[in-house]
Scaffold this active site. Sequence first.
Site, PDB file in Angstrom:
ATOM      1  N   SER A  69       0.788  -1.238   0.000  1.00  0.00           N
ATOM      2  CA  SER A  69       0.000   0.000   0.000  1.00  0.00           C
ATOM      3  C   SER A  69       0.818   1.285   0.000  1.00  0.00           C
ATOM      4  CB  SER A  69      -0.928   0.014   1.218  1.00  0.00           C
ATOM      5  OG  SER A  69      -0.179  -0.077   2.423  1.00  0.00           O
ATOM      6  N   TYR A 109       7.797   1.437  -1.932  1.00  0.00           N
ATOM      7  CA  TYR A 109       8.247   0.491  -2.940  1.00  0.00           C
ATOM      8  C   TYR A 109       7.276  -0.670  -3.107  1.00  0.00           C
ATOM      9  CZ  TYR A 109      12.694   2.917  -2.998  1.00  0.00           C
ATOM     10  OH  TYR A 109      13.664   3.875  -3.141  1.00  0.00           O
ATOM     11  N   ASP A 142      -2.514  -7.981   9.991  1.00  0.00           N
ATOM     12  CA  ASP A 142      -1.164  -8.082  10.533  1.00  0.00           C
ATOM     13  C   ASP A 142      -0.352  -9.072   9.700  1.00  0.00           C
ATOM     14  OD1 ASP A 142       1.154  -8.294  12.023  1.00  0.00           O
ATOM     15  OD2 ASP A 142       0.226  -9.433  13.659  1.00  0.00           O
ATOM     16  N   TYR A 159      22.332   4.825   9.014  1.00  0.00           N
ATOM     17  CA  TYR A 159      21.581   3.791   8.308  1.00  0.00           C
ATOM     18  C   TYR A 159      22.365   2.476   8.200  1.00  0.00           C
ATOM     19  CZ  TYR A 159      17.993   1.810   5.361  1.00  0.00           C
ATOM     20  OH  TYR A 159      16.985   1.005   4.892  1.00  0.00           O
ATOM     21  N   LYS A 177      18.856  -4.776   7.440  1.00  0.00           N
ATOM     22  CA  LYS A 177      18.980  -4.984   6.001  1.00  0.00           C
ATOM     23  C   LYS A 177      20.029  -6.045   5.684  1.00  0.00           C
ATOM     24  CE  LYS A 177      15.793  -2.090   4.966  1.00  0.00           C
ATOM     25  NZ  LYS A 177      14.466  -2.627   4.552  1.00  0.00           N
TER      26      LYS A 177
END
Length: 406
Positions: free
Chosen positions: A55, A58, A116, A244, A253
């Site tokens: 939604s 990306y 969820d 980051y 990540k």
Amino acid sequence: MSERVIAPVRRGFLCLDSHPTGCARAVDDLWRAAAPVPPVHGREEGAVALVIGSSAGYGLAATVAGLARAGIRGIGVCSERAATDRRTASAGWYRTAAVAELARRHGRDMVFLNGDGFGDALKERVADLLDERFGGRLDYLIHSVAAPRRTDPVTGSTEASVLKPIGAPHTTKTLHFAADGLFEVRKTTLERAESGETERTVAIMGGVDWERWVTHLLDRRLLADGFTTTALSYVGSPVTAPVYRQGTIGAAKIHVENTATRLNERLEKLVGGRAFATVNGVAVTQSSNAIPGIALYLLLLRGVLGEAMVPPIGQMSHLWERMTGGRPLEVDSEGRVRVDAWELDTEVQRAVEERWASVTTDNLADLADLDWFRAEVERLFGFGIPGVDYTVPVRTDVPWSIPPGA
């Protein structure tokens, strides 16, 4: 049916309400930018895809590009807020309704489920729907989730992620959205992650949930031969690395990328499939705006690149071309698909670093495209979009189609 005039009520980089017509127009713009292929008609045509986090950002771009460019059908999963008497629905709710309508109009059988995504109950709902509606097969899975908290489906405990450097505090420049709508460059110091915070952030934003989705669908025997899955990652600039890539979110990540290696080995053996992480370029999203330093970096990058920046819809269109064979699926030395070369070009990064070193509130407008950034932030909530009359009352309780029993 509730109708009213909706004006943006801002709180920093957020708007408390969203505009349904503006959100729908923004989705239309994405569809056109994806350069759609001719319509596919019939429920039995087209590869079946599952997009988790469909939604916004990306994930939204992957959904629209998949529908428009690859002719997919399938399921989108997201967690969005419906309208109430006091508030509009979330922007993601309105965007999902718009994507569902576009899919219907263009003959794509696309279903959206709200719930969820971390929970096993929704995984089971998706598995049942794949079995009953889509012939018991899944060709593609894209995992694009950036969540601040997660309820563990095994223990039932809810934990929150943090955005902190690892090892030592870090002071960085950041962008502040002042009450008068102007931008200020400030410095902020982030305290280092405390014991357990990195691990909790990895559990929420790493590859744990991605792997649970794949395992659940494997156990249900729903993965097609040659099944392909990717989770979205980010490397980013040396300018933002201490916050980051070298921070708690970067650890998450890296976990995603390591998970891709494990999943690829499993899928190759079991279904002749593949798994990989996709490294995207930076973009204006609600998630990125929440990370100290990223919004300022984005502004300066835009000042360097201008229209040469590649938006998420362009990046995801390229990804679908690679996944479906339109382009070679090339990976880097760590097995990742890269769609961020435009951002990390050496000369581009050198120019951004020079601007970063000298930027202040006083010279920000000379080094960055403030009007572009302000428009992109408003677009996230359906405001400031050309062609939308914001003086006209609009319906706020917009539904999206959910199949009976799903």
